[in-house]
Design a protein around this motif. Structure first.
Motif, PDB file in Angstrom:
ATOM      1  N   GLN A   6       0.857  -1.197   0.000  1.00  0.00           N
ATOM      2  CA  GLN A   6       0.000   0.000   0.000  1.00  0.00           C
ATOM      3  C   GLN A   6       0.882   1.232   0.000  1.00  0.00           C
ATOM      4  N   LYS A   7       0.556   2.181  -0.871  1.00  0.00           N
ATOM      5  CA  LYS A   7       1.297   3.440  -0.894  1.00  0.00           C
ATOM      6  C   LYS A   7       0.357   4.587  -0.563  1.00  0.00           C
ATOM      7  N   TYR A   8       0.753   5.407   0.408  1.00  0.00           N
ATOM      8  CA  TYR A   8      -0.055   6.559   0.811  1.00  0.00           C
ATOM      9  C   TYR A   8       0.671   7.851   0.460  1.00  0.00           C
ATOM     10  N   GLY A   9      -0.016   8.716  -0.259  1.00  0.00           N
ATOM     11  CA  GLY A   9       0.566   9.993  -0.676  1.00  0.00           C
ATOM     12  C   GLY A   9       0.579  11.014   0.442  1.00  0.00           C
ATOM     13  N   GLY A  10       1.214  12.141   0.185  1.00  0.00           N
ATOM     14  CA  GLY A  10       1.413  13.186   1.193  1.00  0.00           C
ATOM     15  C   GLY A  10       0.126  13.700   1.825  1.00  0.00           C
ATOM     16  N   SER A  11      -0.951  13.838   1.030  1.00  0.00           N
ATOM     17  CA  SER A  11      -2.181  14.380   1.615  1.00  0.00           C
ATOM     18  C   SER A  11      -2.848  13.344   2.521  1.00  0.00           C
ATOM     19  N   SER A  12      -2.568  12.065   2.295  1.00  0.00           N
ATOM     20  CA  SER A  12      -3.147  11.007   3.139  1.00  0.00           C
ATOM     21  C   SER A  12      -2.500  10.955   4.522  1.00  0.00           C
ATOM     22  N   VAL A  13      -1.324  11.559   4.671  1.00  0.00           N
ATOM     23  CA  VAL A  13      -0.623  11.549   5.962  1.00  0.00           C
ATOM     24  C   VAL A  13      -0.256  12.969   6.390  1.00  0.00           C
ATOM     25  N   VAL A  38       3.938  -1.169   3.532  1.00  0.00           N
ATOM     26  CA  VAL A  38       3.395   0.165   3.323  1.00  0.00           C
ATOM     27  C   VAL A  38       4.510   1.131   2.917  1.00  0.00           C
ATOM     28  N   VAL A  39       4.252   1.919   1.890  1.00  0.00           N
ATOM     29  CA  VAL A  39       5.185   2.963   1.467  1.00  0.00           C
ATOM     30  C   VAL A  39       4.505   4.304   1.720  1.00  0.00           C
ATOM     31  N   VAL A  40       5.190   5.203   2.414  1.00  0.00           N
ATOM     32  CA  VAL A  40       4.592   6.470   2.795  1.00  0.00           C
ATOM     33  C   VAL A  40       5.379   7.626   2.191  1.00  0.00           C
ATOM     34  N   LEU A 132       7.002  -1.036   7.025  1.00  0.00           N
ATOM     35  CA  LEU A 132       6.891   0.313   6.467  1.00  0.00           C
ATOM     36  C   LEU A 132       8.194   0.688   5.787  1.00  0.00           C
ATOM     37  N   VAL A 133       8.088   1.296   4.623  1.00  0.00           N
ATOM     38  CA  VAL A 133       9.287   1.707   3.900  1.00  0.00           C
ATOM     39  C   VAL A 133       9.157   3.175   3.501  1.00  0.00           C
ATOM     40  N   ALA A 134      10.200   3.944   3.762  1.00  0.00           N
ATOM     41  CA  ALA A 134      10.211   5.352   3.357  1.00  0.00           C
ATOM     42  C   ALA A 134      10.267   5.413   1.836  1.00  0.00           C
ATOM     43  N   GLY A 135       9.302   6.096   1.228  1.00  0.00           N
ATOM     44  CA  GLY A 135       9.244   6.176  -0.221  1.00  0.00           C
ATOM     45  C   GLY A 135      10.266   7.147  -0.773  1.00  0.00           C
ATOM     46  N   VAL A 169      -0.917  -7.405  -5.093  1.00  0.00           N
ATOM     47  CA  VAL A 169      -1.436  -6.136  -5.607  1.00  0.00           C
ATOM     48  C   VAL A 169      -0.663  -4.990  -4.981  1.00  0.00           C
ATOM     49  N   CYS A 170      -0.576  -3.904  -5.723  1.00  0.00           N
ATOM     50  CA  CYS A 170       0.024  -2.672  -5.201  1.00  0.00           C
ATOM     51  C   CYS A 170      -1.058  -1.606  -5.196  1.00  0.00           C
ATOM     52  N   GLU A 171      -1.495  -1.190  -4.007  1.00  0.00           N
ATOM     53  CA  GLU A 171      -2.571  -0.212  -3.889  1.00  0.00           C
ATOM     54  C   GLU A 171      -1.986   1.196  -3.733  1.00  0.00           C
ATOM     55  N   ILE A 172      -2.428   2.111  -4.589  1.00  0.00           N
ATOM     56  CA  ILE A 172      -1.927   3.488  -4.544  1.00  0.00           C
ATOM     57  C   ILE A 172      -3.052   4.372  -4.002  1.00  0.00           C
ATOM     58  N   TYR A 173      -2.865   4.843  -2.749  1.00  0.00           N
ATOM     59  CA  TYR A 173      -3.904   5.645  -2.097  1.00  0.00           C
ATOM     60  C   TYR A 173      -3.617   7.137  -2.243  1.00  0.00           C
ATOM     61  N   SER A 174      -4.666   7.894  -2.580  1.00  0.00           N
ATOM     62  CA  SER A 174      -4.525   9.351  -2.600  1.00  0.00           C
ATOM     63  C   SER A 174      -5.868   9.941  -2.192  1.00  0.00           C
ATOM     64  N   ASP A 175      -6.127  11.192  -2.561  1.00  0.00           N
ATOM     65  CA  ASP A 175      -7.410  11.796  -2.198  1.00  0.00           C
ATOM     66  C   ASP A 175      -8.422  11.740  -3.345  1.00  0.00           C
ATOM     67  N   VAL A 176      -8.156  10.947  -4.372  1.00  0.00           N
ATOM     68  CA  VAL A 176      -9.158  10.754  -5.439  1.00  0.00           C
ATOM     69  C   VAL A 176      -9.598   9.291  -5.457  1.00  0.00           C
TER      70      VAL A 176
END
Lengths: 421, 421
Positions: A6-13, A38-40, A132-135, A169-176
């Motif tokens: 799972q990857k979370y973008g800047g607005s998610s955190v 998780v990649v943040v 967790l891995v630093a992106g 699967v690789c899930e890419i999370y953002s605000d859309v």
């Protein structure tokens, strides 16, 4: 039981509150029985703030030190998400890019991944930890220095880890909510796409859709990593990016979506001697300034004076540099004039089905013509048609094409953001 | 040409402006022909801000993740100082603790240095670079995880590197001019000491002088690293800490300085059965709660009921924990009452010459008595006398002792800070 990246973008955190929400989702995925990596990204504006600090200190900071500086942002968010997971009673371990075995080239600020050795991650997964891995970061295989992966770096980190760990699967999370048939801010009835092939997603990303970075999609296609683009604000399934256009059934929709791009400008070089090698000289001059050009148009030569005009589009941010480089080479190339135009927009229609359906180009041109939009330059691939028009007509062009190809959903899209973000 | 290690504290790099000033000093040292290794603390309040963020997310964040989080602070300042040096036309390379070969134990938040392998630093020095190392951090030799060194960690990093690189001097920069004969905020005529032996500095640091951390001084003494304590705001030479009390000439001043400490409280345990092992039980109970005690006083036993009182001092921040631990052990130990007293202060007189000069203790007690100060507990070493008094009499005690032993300078100290900071 699957392995999920799972990857979370800047607005998610972006805040402590959001980090707690993200942690809840991660822990839920773990409790469903999956292994989770998780990649943040860095929190909200951290990267901008660090860049500002650097600019206060040095007008042109060395790239190696910029990488040392900026990678701190992902370390911070990474550790904070680990803490939030811990406070929910689950166990997590965070790793930096180099600890995660992310080896890269030495090009600071824009390094490429050369190898991923995730043995520490595997160990931690085997011991039951959420990993967790630093992106955005890695370590140069040659110099052992810290590197960053450039734009879209965290998406690429996630895909590279998914490939190396053979994730399901690789899930890419953002605000859309996912990938739309057009930017819902321009086309309120844009429909959310359930699935998109890698090729279509590549064309959409290259044409201005910002929901996924081109490079991450390329990486996913090469290694066959299924991507799921979804929102960290709800539980909707989002859009699955996978499969090839060779595999999709013929009865699938012909057209996938409309993308637009307002970030380009165009340069016209007039009065270029129409002799072999002149276009090459122009593009070599621009390439030597490390600028990528996009669309190219060479006018039909004027028979009387054997001169021609060459037009190309490029990122607006590179406009001044390109003009300066060409002016310096004016004597060698021998053109008459440079015309730089910032007021352009690019609209693209993408769809795997257009290969097998003649007439798409005709419908495309008719739709724009009916809307009173003049086509300045056109460029196509097997599954894409792009044109340049005036910037202030771009929204009209997107709406006209979306309508002409019947891409709309029954209802308005709920969120005010989409492919064009 | 010498090898100089310089350590800059958080206030010395609290802003872009200050970072540029620090860079100027570093570059000047390099231009004087010296090899320079620089250790930088996190900027101003960075560590506090990161700690606040962590507390918003988790009431008790895991120590491993706190270390991942907090070490970002030194990475940031480190990279920024490198950029500032670069913008002055010199070349610098920054390294994290692990890149610098700083190996530690696995105790997160309070790791001990076990080994220093600075081969990357040596390479960079040989190539002519100014070398920067993020302070306060290392890597666990066992787990390869990122660790922090606890309080005074950056001072310790600097001293450890100076020892491993066989540096000629380790300069510790802060916002005070050096080590004073007393805190100039209490004694305006306090004199700046030109030199102090390691032993005296250890006693001063242990007695409340905050200009250097005890642990860094211990490390420096063990490896014979000369320390120079000076200000990053001016060019004064500061105080040299080096040499042993065994080596200093007899005609040197008997007394070096007066230190004070307002951070302790004291606990009195009354009605303790006066049987062998009871004091041990009390101190074992406190030690098991991971609390360090300082001074101890056991009253003369009351012959009639064979009971005694035991008093000890400890950091105020540990007071509640100690009281709770003792209350839990009340049945086993069998005391009558616990009295906790926060309103105490400790004043200490330190001087290598007191070993050979009888009468110091007498003068000490007379001075306090003349100032109307009651001594509650006394404790001595070969080169130190400490007493506990009421907190509101502590300033008077410092002034009386400074006066009685003639430690004053001709003029007032210029800065409003000193040993007691």
């Amino acid at each position: 039981m699957a392995l999920v990246v799972q990857k979370y973008g800047g607005s998610s955190v972006e805040s402590a509150e959001r980090i707690k929400k993200v942690a809840e989702r991660i822990v839920r995925t773990r409790k469903e029985g999956h292994d989770v990596v998780v990649v943040v990204s860095a929190m909200g504006d951290t990267t901008d703030e660090l860049t500002d600090l650097a600019e206060q200190i040095s007008p042109k900071p060395p790239a190696r030190e910029m990488d040392m500086l900026l990678t701190a942002g992902e370390r911070i968010s990474n550790a904070l998400v680990a803490m939030a997971i811990h406070s929910l009673g689950a166990e997590a371990r965070s790793f930096t890019g180099s600890q995660a075995g992310m080896l890269t080239t030495s090009r600071h600020g824009d390094a490429r991944i050369t190898e991923v050795n995730p043995y520490r991650l595997r160990e931690a997964l085997d011991e039951g930890y959420i990993v967790l891995v630093a992106g955005f970061q890695g370590m140069s295989a040659d110099s052992k220095d810290i590197t960053t992966l450039g734009r879209g770096g965290s998406d690429t980190t996630a895909v590279a880890l998914a490939a190396a760990l053979n994730a399901d699967v690789c899930e890419i999370y953002s605000d859309v909510d996912g990938v739309y048939s057009a930017d819902p801010r321009i086309v309120p009835r844009a429909s959310l796409l359930e699935t998109v092939t890698y090729e279509e997603m590549l064309e959409l990303a290259a044409s201005g859709a910002k929901v996924l970075h081109l490079r991450a999609v390329e990486y996913a296609r090469r290694y066959g990593v299924p991507l799921r683009v979804r929102s960290s604000y709800n539980d909707k399934p989002g859009t699955l990016v996978s499969g090839s256009i060779e595999e999709i059934p013929l009865e699938n929709p012909i057209i996938t979506g409309v993308a637009h791009d307002r970030s380009e400008g165009k340069i016209t070089v007039t009065g270029v001697p129409d002799t072999p090698g002149m276009a090459a000289k122009i593009f070599r001059t621009v390439a030597d300034a490390e600028i990528n050009i996009d669309m190219v148009l060479q006018n039909i030569s004027n028979v009387s004076d054997k001169k021609t005009d060459i037009t190309f589009s490029l990122p607006r941010t590179d406009g001044d540099t390109a003009v300066a480089a060409l002016e310096r080479a004016k004597g060698e190339i021998g053109f008459s004039e440079l015309i730089y135009d910032n007021d352009i927009g690019k609209v693209s229609l993408v769809g795997a089905g257009m290969r097998n359906h003649p007439g798409v180009t005709a419908t495309f041109c008719e739709a724009l013509s009916n809307a009173g939009i003049n086509i300045e330059t056109m460029n196509t691939s097997e599954i894409r048609i792009s044109v340049i028009c005036r910037s202030d007509q771009l929204d009209d062009a997107v709406q006209a094409l979306h309508e002409a190809f019947g891409l709309g959903a029954e209802d308005d899209a709920v969120v005010a953001a989409g492919t064009g973000r």
